[in-house]
Enzyme design. Structure first.
Site, short mmCIF file in Angstrom:
data_model
loop_
_atom_site.label_atom_id
_atom_site.label_comp_id
_atom_site.label_asym_id
_atom_site.label_seq_id
_atom_site.Cartn_x
_atom_site.Cartn_y
_atom_site.Cartn_z
N SER A 180 0.85 -1.18 0.00
CA SER A 180 0.00 0.00 0.00
C SER A 180 0.88 1.24 0.00
O SER A 180 1.71 1.42 0.88
CB SER A 180 -0.91 -0.01 1.23
OG SER A 180 -1.16 1.32 1.64
N LYS A 181 0.73 2.06 -1.03
CA LYS A 181 1.59 3.24 -1.14
C LYS A 181 1.43 4.17 0.05
O LYS A 181 2.38 4.73 0.55
CB LYS A 181 1.27 4.00 -2.43
CG LYS A 181 1.85 3.30 -3.65
CD LYS A 181 1.80 4.18 -4.88
CE LYS A 181 2.44 3.44 -6.05
NZ LYS A 181 2.48 4.23 -7.26
N ARG A 182 0.20 4.31 0.51
CA ARG A 182 -0.04 5.23 1.61
C ARG A 182 0.68 4.76 2.88
O ARG A 182 1.37 5.52 3.53
CB ARG A 182 -1.54 5.33 1.86
CG ARG A 182 -1.94 6.30 2.94
CD ARG A 182 -3.43 6.18 3.20
NE ARG A 182 -4.22 6.50 2.02
CZ ARG A 182 -4.73 7.70 1.77
NH1 ARG A 182 -4.53 8.68 2.63
NH2 ARG A 182 -5.44 7.91 0.71
#
Ligand code: ZN
Length: 312
Positions: free
Chosen positions: A242-244
Protein backbone atom coordinates in the site's frame (compact mmCIF):
# COMPACT_ATOMS: atom_id res chain seq x y z
CA UNK A 1 39.08 -0.41 -6.55
CA UNK A 2 41.10 -0.25 -9.75
CA UNK A 3 40.34 2.19 -12.51
CA UNK A 4 42.06 2.61 -15.83
CA UNK A 5 41.67 5.39 -18.33
CA UNK A 6 39.77 2.96 -20.54
CA UNK A 7 36.95 2.67 -18.00
CA UNK A 8 33.79 4.35 -19.13
CA UNK A 9 32.29 6.54 -16.44
CA UNK A 10 29.12 5.05 -15.01
CA UNK A 11 26.10 7.30 -15.41
CA UNK A 12 23.17 6.13 -13.33
CA UNK A 13 19.86 7.77 -12.65
CA UNK A 14 16.79 7.75 -10.45
CA UNK A 15 13.54 8.59 -12.21
CA UNK A 16 10.51 8.68 -9.91
CA UNK A 17 6.99 9.53 -11.04
CA UNK A 18 5.51 12.34 -8.93
CA UNK A 19 2.10 10.69 -8.84
CA UNK A 20 2.26 9.80 -5.14
CA UNK A 21 4.61 10.25 -2.19
CA UNK A 22 8.00 8.52 -2.27
CA UNK A 23 7.39 5.03 -0.91
CA UNK A 24 9.72 2.28 0.27
CA UNK A 25 9.88 0.72 -3.22
CA UNK A 26 11.11 4.03 -4.67
CA UNK A 27 13.54 4.42 -1.77
CA UNK A 28 15.04 1.01 -2.57
CA UNK A 29 15.41 1.98 -6.25
CA UNK A 30 16.91 5.36 -5.32
CA UNK A 31 19.40 3.80 -2.90
CA UNK A 32 20.38 0.94 -5.22
CA UNK A 33 20.96 3.21 -8.21
CA UNK A 34 22.79 5.76 -6.05
CA UNK A 35 25.13 3.20 -4.52
CA UNK A 36 26.01 1.46 -7.80
CA UNK A 37 26.80 4.81 -9.41
CA UNK A 38 28.76 6.24 -6.47
CA UNK A 39 30.63 3.00 -5.85
CA UNK A 40 31.94 3.25 -9.44
CA UNK A 41 32.70 6.97 -8.88
CA UNK A 42 30.09 7.68 -11.51
CA UNK A 43 27.35 10.24 -11.90
CA UNK A 44 23.88 9.88 -10.43
CA UNK A 45 21.25 11.87 -12.30
CA UNK A 46 17.70 12.69 -11.31
CA UNK A 47 14.75 12.84 -13.66
CA UNK A 48 11.08 13.44 -12.89
CA UNK A 49 9.01 11.04 -14.96
CA UNK A 50 6.03 13.40 -14.93
CA UNK A 51 4.85 12.50 -18.42
CA UNK A 52 1.46 11.36 -17.19
CA UNK A 53 0.41 14.91 -16.34
CA UNK A 54 -3.20 14.15 -15.35
CA UNK A 55 -1.87 11.86 -12.60
CA UNK A 56 0.83 14.21 -11.32
CA UNK A 57 0.06 15.54 -7.84
CA UNK A 58 1.18 19.16 -7.29
CA UNK A 59 3.91 19.47 -4.67
CA UNK A 60 4.92 15.80 -4.76
CA UNK A 61 8.04 16.38 -6.88
CA UNK A 62 9.30 19.02 -4.46
CA UNK A 63 8.59 16.73 -1.51
CA UNK A 64 10.54 13.92 -3.19
CA UNK A 65 13.54 16.17 -3.76
CA UNK A 66 13.51 17.33 -0.14
CA UNK A 67 13.24 13.72 1.04
CA UNK A 68 16.21 12.60 -1.07
CA UNK A 69 18.31 15.52 0.15
CA UNK A 70 17.44 14.81 3.77
CA UNK A 71 18.57 11.21 3.29
CA UNK A 72 21.85 12.43 1.75
CA UNK A 73 21.00 11.06 -1.70
CA UNK A 74 22.35 14.04 -3.60
CA UNK A 75 22.29 14.06 -7.39
CA UNK A 76 24.50 15.50 -10.09
CA UNK A 77 23.50 18.20 -12.54
CA UNK A 78 20.13 19.67 -13.39
CA UNK A 79 16.92 17.77 -12.79
CA UNK A 80 15.23 16.73 -16.04
CA UNK A 81 11.42 16.96 -16.26
CA UNK A 82 9.81 14.75 -18.88
CA UNK A 83 6.82 17.08 -19.08
CA UNK A 84 9.11 19.68 -20.73
CA UNK A 85 10.60 17.33 -23.32
CA UNK A 86 7.71 16.53 -25.67
CA UNK A 87 9.59 18.07 -28.64
CA UNK A 88 12.32 15.44 -28.31
CA UNK A 89 9.81 12.58 -28.11
CA UNK A 90 7.99 14.01 -31.14
CA UNK A 91 11.26 14.10 -33.12
CA UNK A 92 11.97 10.44 -32.31
CA UNK A 93 8.40 9.42 -33.21
CA UNK A 94 8.57 11.35 -36.50
CA UNK A 95 11.85 9.63 -37.32
CA UNK A 96 10.27 6.21 -36.75
CA UNK A 97 7.22 7.13 -38.88
CA UNK A 98 9.41 8.44 -41.70
CA UNK A 99 11.31 5.16 -41.75
CA UNK A 100 8.13 3.07 -41.80
CA UNK A 101 8.85 1.73 -38.30
CA UNK A 102 5.80 3.31 -36.64
CA UNK A 103 2.22 3.70 -37.84
CA UNK A 104 -1.09 5.23 -36.76
CA UNK A 105 -3.56 2.96 -34.97
CA UNK A 106 -7.28 3.68 -34.78
CA UNK A 107 -8.29 0.88 -32.43
CA UNK A 108 -10.01 1.53 -29.15
CA UNK A 109 -8.94 -0.24 -25.97
CA UNK A 110 -12.01 -2.50 -26.03
CA UNK A 111 -11.49 -3.43 -29.70
CA UNK A 112 -7.94 -4.52 -28.89
CA UNK A 113 -9.02 -6.44 -25.79
CA UNK A 114 -11.58 -8.35 -27.86
CA UNK A 115 -9.12 -9.30 -30.59
CA UNK A 116 -5.95 -9.75 -28.55
CA UNK A 117 -4.60 -13.19 -27.91
CA UNK A 118 -4.26 -14.25 -24.28
CA UNK A 119 -2.17 -11.62 -22.55
CA UNK A 120 1.37 -12.65 -21.69
CA UNK A 121 2.57 -11.50 -18.31
CA UNK A 122 1.22 -7.95 -17.97
CA UNK A 123 1.18 -7.18 -21.69
CA UNK A 124 -1.84 -7.23 -24.00
CA UNK A 125 -0.61 -8.34 -27.42
CA UNK A 126 -1.93 -6.02 -30.15
CA UNK A 127 -3.57 -8.05 -32.94
CA UNK A 128 -2.08 -5.89 -35.73
CA UNK A 129 -5.35 -4.48 -37.07
CA UNK A 130 -3.86 -1.20 -38.42
CA UNK A 131 -0.44 -2.53 -39.41
CA UNK A 132 -1.06 -2.10 -43.12
CA UNK A 133 -2.97 1.17 -42.91
CA UNK A 134 -5.94 2.55 -40.98
CA UNK A 135 -9.09 0.54 -41.77
CA UNK A 136 -11.84 2.58 -43.54
CA UNK A 137 -13.72 4.88 -41.17
CA UNK A 138 -11.00 4.82 -38.50
CA UNK A 139 -9.10 7.90 -37.42
CA UNK A 140 -5.67 7.95 -35.80
CA UNK A 141 -5.81 7.49 -32.05
CA UNK A 142 -2.33 6.31 -31.17
CA UNK A 143 1.05 5.60 -32.74
CA UNK A 144 2.48 2.09 -32.64
CA UNK A 145 5.94 0.80 -33.36
CA UNK A 146 6.23 -2.25 -35.61
CA UNK A 147 7.99 -5.21 -34.00
CA UNK A 148 9.73 -8.07 -35.76
CA UNK A 149 9.40 -11.76 -35.06
CA UNK A 150 12.56 -11.88 -32.98
CA UNK A 151 13.61 -12.34 -29.40
CA UNK A 152 15.03 -9.39 -27.50
CA UNK A 153 17.01 -10.60 -24.51
CA UNK A 154 19.43 -9.06 -22.06
CA UNK A 155 21.45 -10.04 -19.01
CA UNK A 156 20.08 -8.33 -15.93
CA UNK A 157 22.47 -7.54 -13.07
CA UNK A 158 20.16 -9.20 -10.53
CA UNK A 159 17.48 -11.16 -12.39
CA UNK A 160 19.81 -12.86 -14.90
CA UNK A 161 18.86 -13.47 -18.51
CA UNK A 162 15.45 -12.11 -19.51
CA UNK A 163 13.98 -12.20 -23.00
CA UNK A 164 10.76 -11.72 -24.91
CA UNK A 165 9.63 -12.86 -28.35
CA UNK A 166 8.51 -9.48 -29.60
CA UNK A 167 5.80 -10.61 -32.03
CA UNK A 168 4.20 -13.25 -29.82
CA UNK A 169 4.69 -11.86 -26.32
CA UNK A 170 4.58 -8.13 -26.89
CA UNK A 171 3.19 -7.12 -30.29
CA UNK A 172 3.32 -3.68 -31.93
CA UNK A 173 3.32 -1.30 -28.97
CA UNK A 174 2.16 2.26 -28.38
CA UNK A 175 4.67 5.13 -28.45
CA UNK A 176 2.12 7.95 -28.55
CA UNK A 177 -1.07 7.45 -26.58
CA UNK A 178 -4.66 8.14 -27.49
CA UNK A 179 -4.82 10.76 -24.71
CA UNK A 180 -2.14 12.82 -26.46
CA UNK A 181 0.86 11.95 -24.27
CA UNK A 182 3.95 10.09 -25.40
CA UNK A 183 4.35 6.62 -23.98
CA UNK A 184 6.74 5.89 -21.15
CA UNK A 185 8.89 3.51 -23.24
CA UNK A 186 9.70 6.10 -25.86
CA UNK A 187 10.32 8.86 -23.32
CA UNK A 188 12.75 6.90 -21.13
CA UNK A 189 14.72 5.69 -24.15
CA UNK A 190 15.05 9.21 -25.57
CA UNK A 191 15.90 10.71 -22.17
CA UNK A 192 18.42 8.08 -21.06
CA UNK A 193 20.28 8.42 -24.35
CA UNK A 194 20.24 12.23 -24.22
CA UNK A 195 21.71 12.18 -20.70
CA UNK A 196 24.30 9.49 -21.46
CA UNK A 197 22.78 7.10 -18.92
CA UNK A 198 24.53 3.74 -19.19
CA UNK A 199 23.29 2.04 -16.01
CA UNK A 200 19.57 1.71 -15.28
CA UNK A 201 18.76 0.47 -11.77
CA UNK A 202 15.05 0.25 -10.94
CA UNK A 203 12.30 -1.96 -9.57
CA UNK A 204 11.47 -5.35 -11.04
CA UNK A 205 7.99 -4.09 -12.00
CA UNK A 206 9.74 -2.65 -15.06
CA UNK A 207 11.58 -5.86 -16.02
CA UNK A 208 8.96 -6.90 -18.58
CA UNK A 209 9.05 -3.49 -20.26
CA UNK A 210 12.82 -3.61 -20.81
CA UNK A 211 12.77 -5.60 -24.09
CA UNK A 212 10.48 -2.92 -25.58
CA UNK A 213 12.93 -0.24 -24.51
CA UNK A 214 15.93 -2.14 -25.89
CA UNK A 215 14.02 -2.60 -29.15
CA UNK A 216 13.43 1.17 -29.38
CA UNK A 217 17.11 1.85 -28.58
CA UNK A 218 18.08 -0.33 -31.52
CA UNK A 219 15.63 1.36 -33.88
CA UNK A 220 16.88 4.79 -32.80
CA UNK A 221 20.54 3.78 -32.99
CA UNK A 222 21.24 4.19 -29.29
CA UNK A 223 23.45 2.02 -27.08
CA UNK A 224 21.68 -0.16 -24.51
CA UNK A 225 22.50 0.66 -20.89
CA UNK A 226 23.29 -2.07 -18.37
CA UNK A 227 20.12 -3.06 -16.49
CA UNK A 228 19.73 -3.95 -12.83
CA UNK A 229 16.20 -4.75 -11.64
CA UNK A 230 15.81 -4.79 -7.87
CA UNK A 231 13.35 -7.09 -6.08
CA UNK A 232 9.85 -5.78 -5.55
CA UNK A 233 8.76 -4.61 -2.13
CA UNK A 234 5.58 -6.29 -0.94
CA UNK A 235 3.38 -5.63 2.05
CA UNK A 236 3.40 -7.97 5.08
CA UNK A 237 3.05 -11.62 4.07
CA UNK A 238 3.70 -10.69 0.42
CA UNK A 239 0.43 -8.77 0.15
CA UNK A 240 0.29 -5.86 -2.28
CA UNK A 241 2.20 -2.86 -1.02
CA UNK A 242 0.00 0.00 0.00
CA UNK A 243 1.59 3.24 -1.14
CA UNK A 244 -0.04 5.23 1.61
CA UNK A 245 1.17 2.93 4.39
CA UNK A 246 4.65 2.84 3.01
CA UNK A 247 5.25 6.51 2.30
CA UNK A 248 8.69 7.70 3.35
CA UNK A 249 8.29 11.32 2.34
CA UNK A 250 8.72 14.29 4.61
CA UNK A 251 5.07 15.07 3.97
CA UNK A 252 4.20 11.73 5.57
CA UNK A 253 5.22 13.29 8.84
CA UNK A 254 8.34 11.23 9.40
CA UNK A 255 11.24 12.85 11.13
CA UNK A 256 13.75 11.87 8.47
CA UNK A 257 16.61 13.79 10.04
CA UNK A 258 16.27 11.52 13.07
CA UNK A 259 15.11 8.32 11.33
CA UNK A 260 16.91 8.56 7.97
CA UNK A 261 19.83 6.34 9.00
CA UNK A 262 17.49 3.63 10.30
CA UNK A 263 15.40 3.80 7.12
CA UNK A 264 18.51 3.39 4.95
CA UNK A 265 19.65 0.45 7.09
CA UNK A 266 16.27 -1.21 6.51
CA UNK A 267 16.60 -0.62 2.76
CA UNK A 268 20.11 -2.11 2.78
CA UNK A 269 18.90 -5.22 4.60
CA UNK A 270 16.05 -5.52 2.10
CA UNK A 271 18.74 -5.50 -0.62
CA UNK A 272 20.54 -8.41 1.04
CA UNK A 273 23.33 -6.31 2.54
CA UNK A 274 24.79 -6.91 5.96
CA UNK A 275 25.52 -3.58 7.65
CA UNK A 276 27.45 -3.90 10.94
CA UNK A 277 25.43 -3.57 14.18
CA UNK A 278 27.42 -0.51 15.24
CA UNK A 279 25.69 1.50 12.50
CA UNK A 280 22.43 1.22 14.43
CA UNK A 281 21.40 4.74 15.36
CA UNK A 282 23.93 6.32 13.00
CA UNK A 283 22.87 9.28 10.86
CA UNK A 284 22.03 8.77 7.18
CA UNK A 285 25.36 10.18 5.98
CA UNK A 286 27.33 7.59 7.95
CA UNK A 287 25.17 4.73 6.66
CA UNK A 288 25.64 5.94 3.08
CA UNK A 289 29.41 6.15 3.50
CA UNK A 290 29.53 2.53 4.70
CA UNK A 291 27.17 1.36 1.97
CA UNK A 292 29.02 3.11 -0.85
CA UNK A 293 32.15 1.14 0.03
CA UNK A 294 30.51 -2.16 0.93
CA UNK A 295 27.44 -2.55 -1.29
CA UNK A 296 27.47 -5.92 -3.05
CA UNK A 297 25.28 -6.44 -6.11
CA UNK A 298 25.86 -10.19 -5.83
CA UNK A 299 24.10 -10.20 -2.44
CA UNK A 300 20.87 -8.66 -3.79
CA UNK A 301 18.06 -11.27 -3.79
CA UNK A 302 15.66 -11.79 -6.69
CA UNK A 303 12.44 -12.60 -4.89
CA UNK A 304 9.83 -10.05 -3.80
CA UNK A 305 9.79 -9.54 -0.04
CA UNK A 306 8.26 -7.28 2.61
CA UNK A 307 10.21 -4.26 3.80
CA UNK A 308 10.97 -4.41 7.51
CA UNK A 309 10.43 -0.85 8.65
CA UNK A 310 12.49 0.53 11.49
CA UNK A 311 10.61 1.25 14.70
CA UNK A 312 10.24 4.93 15.42
ZN1 ZN B 1 -5.15 -0.41 -34.52
Amino acid sequence: MTHTHADKQIVGRFAPSPTGPLHVGSLVAALGSYLLARQARGLWLLRMDDLDLPRVIPGIAEDMLATLETLGLTWDGEIVYQSRRADFYRAAADDLIARGLAYPCGCSRSEIAQLASAPHRDITVYPGTCRNGLPPGKRERALRVRVKDEEIAFEDGVMGRYGQRMAGECGDFVIHRADGFFAYHLAVVVDDAAAGVNQVVRGADLLSSTPRQIYLQRLLGQPAPAYVHLPLVTGPGRSKLSKRDNAVSLAAGRDLVRDGGALLLSALKFLGQNPPPDLTGAPAAEVLTWATVNFSLAAVPRDPAPFERPLS
